[in-house]
Design an enzyme around this catalytic site. Structure first.
Site, short mmCIF file in Angstrom:
data_model
loop_
_atom_site.label_atom_id
_atom_site.label_comp_id
_atom_site.label_asym_id
_atom_site.label_seq_id
_atom_site.Cartn_x
_atom_site.Cartn_y
_atom_site.Cartn_z
CD GLU A 59 5.46 57.85 -31.81
OE1 GLU A 59 4.31 57.98 -32.29
OE2 GLU A 59 5.69 57.87 -30.59
CG ASN A 61 1.40 58.00 -37.34
OD1 ASN A 61 0.78 58.03 -36.28
ND2 ASN A 61 2.27 58.94 -37.69
NE ARG A 97 -2.35 57.94 -31.82
CZ ARG A 97 -1.58 57.07 -31.18
NH1 ARG A 97 -2.11 56.13 -30.44
NH2 ARG A 97 -0.28 57.14 -31.28
#
Ligand code: ADP
Ligand code: MG
Lengths: 107, 146
Positions: B48, B52, B106
């Site tokens: 994650e 990002n 997303r």
């Protein structure tokens, strides 16, 4: 990431294999879109038994599959997630939108 | 603070490196003998944070991502992921479940997952300067059972 499919009596089963992350999500989405369009399936199963990893990119993909199937008047559900994938799905609360089939039978 | 071991990695923000980053941290964490579930949580949280940096920090270019993992006293695995990308203007808002600036691809669940899969999550960011995400997870001692 690789997707195999099977179609029977209006039900499309998509077997997700490998690792589903941001890197693989776009190709996976294209494959799912194509399968759904071609089959016009009313029911779509995402079979996760071959999925070794999934993160939140998979959540976006499941939601997209849900939207596409709903637009064809059908529904999507999940089968055989690993513990890791299940934890990601539970944390994101996606079962409220896309059901996760409970494992039946014995270990 | 007593650091017993560490690794440092640096790689370009190419999406193919997402898998490499989470595997590298998982391989490093293996010396703490984590359970499958702990390892899964670590892999997911790293994925994650690195995603990002790739997607949001450097949206239209390839930048550098720095990853550090260290083992602290008390079997704590600390992971730091740093970018010099565009930064987060409002961290509190960014960390809300479902909040995303990334559109349909997303889910807005990245920070929520990092938070629930680790014991501690700290985000520091400055617009135009970059973002540093630090996560810590204690690996429990397993009953040897032999
Ligand atoms: N490293 C980063 N650099 C810049 N912005 C970021 C970074 N990490 C997160 N963000 C911002 O925080 C938002 C929420 O992140 P996250 O919870 O992971 O959801 P998602 O990645 O699905 O958008 C992102 O949409 C983005 O606007
Ligand atoms: Mg994210």
């Amino acid at each position: 990431m690789n997707i195999a499919s099977a179609y029977e009596n209006g039900k499309l089963t998509l077997y997700l294999q490998g690792e589903l992350d941001h890197h693989s999500a776009r190709t996976a989405m294209r494959a799912i879109e194509q399968e759904l369009e071609q089959s016009l399936a009313r029911e779509c199963v995402l079979d996760m038994s071959g999925l070794s990893f999934m993160d939140s990119s998979g959540i976006a993909l499941i939601l997209k599959a849900h939207k596409l199937t709903a637009a064809q008047g059908g529904k999507v559900w999940i089968e055989h997630p690993s513990r890791q994938a299940l934890r990601v799905m539970e944390t994101s609360g996606i079962e409220r939108i896309v059901p996760i089939a409970q494992e039946t039978g014995k270990e | 603070m007593n650091v017993s071991n560490y690794i440092k990695l640096e790689f370009p923000s190419k999406s193919v490196n997402e898998g490499y980053a989470r595997s590298a941290v998982a391989a490093f964490a293996a010396q703490l003998d984590p359970t499958m579930e702990e390892l899964g949580d670590i892999r997911t949280a790293v994925s994650e944070a690195v995603t990002n940096a790739i997607v949001h920090a450097y949206p239209d270019s390839i930048g550098t991502i720095w990853l550090k993992a260290r083992i602290l006293e008390g079997r704590v695995l600390e992971i730091t992921i740093r970018d010099k990308g565009q930064g987060i203007p409002d961290i509190k808002q960014a960390m809300q479940p479902l909040y995303t600036t990334g559109g349909e691809e997303r889910s807005g669940m990245g920070f929520t997952i990092m938070e629930s899969f680790t014991d501690k999550l700290r985000v520091r960011s400055a617009p135009g300067k970059g973002t540093t995400v630090t996560m810590a997870r204690r690996i429990r001692v397993r009953n040897a059972g032999r």
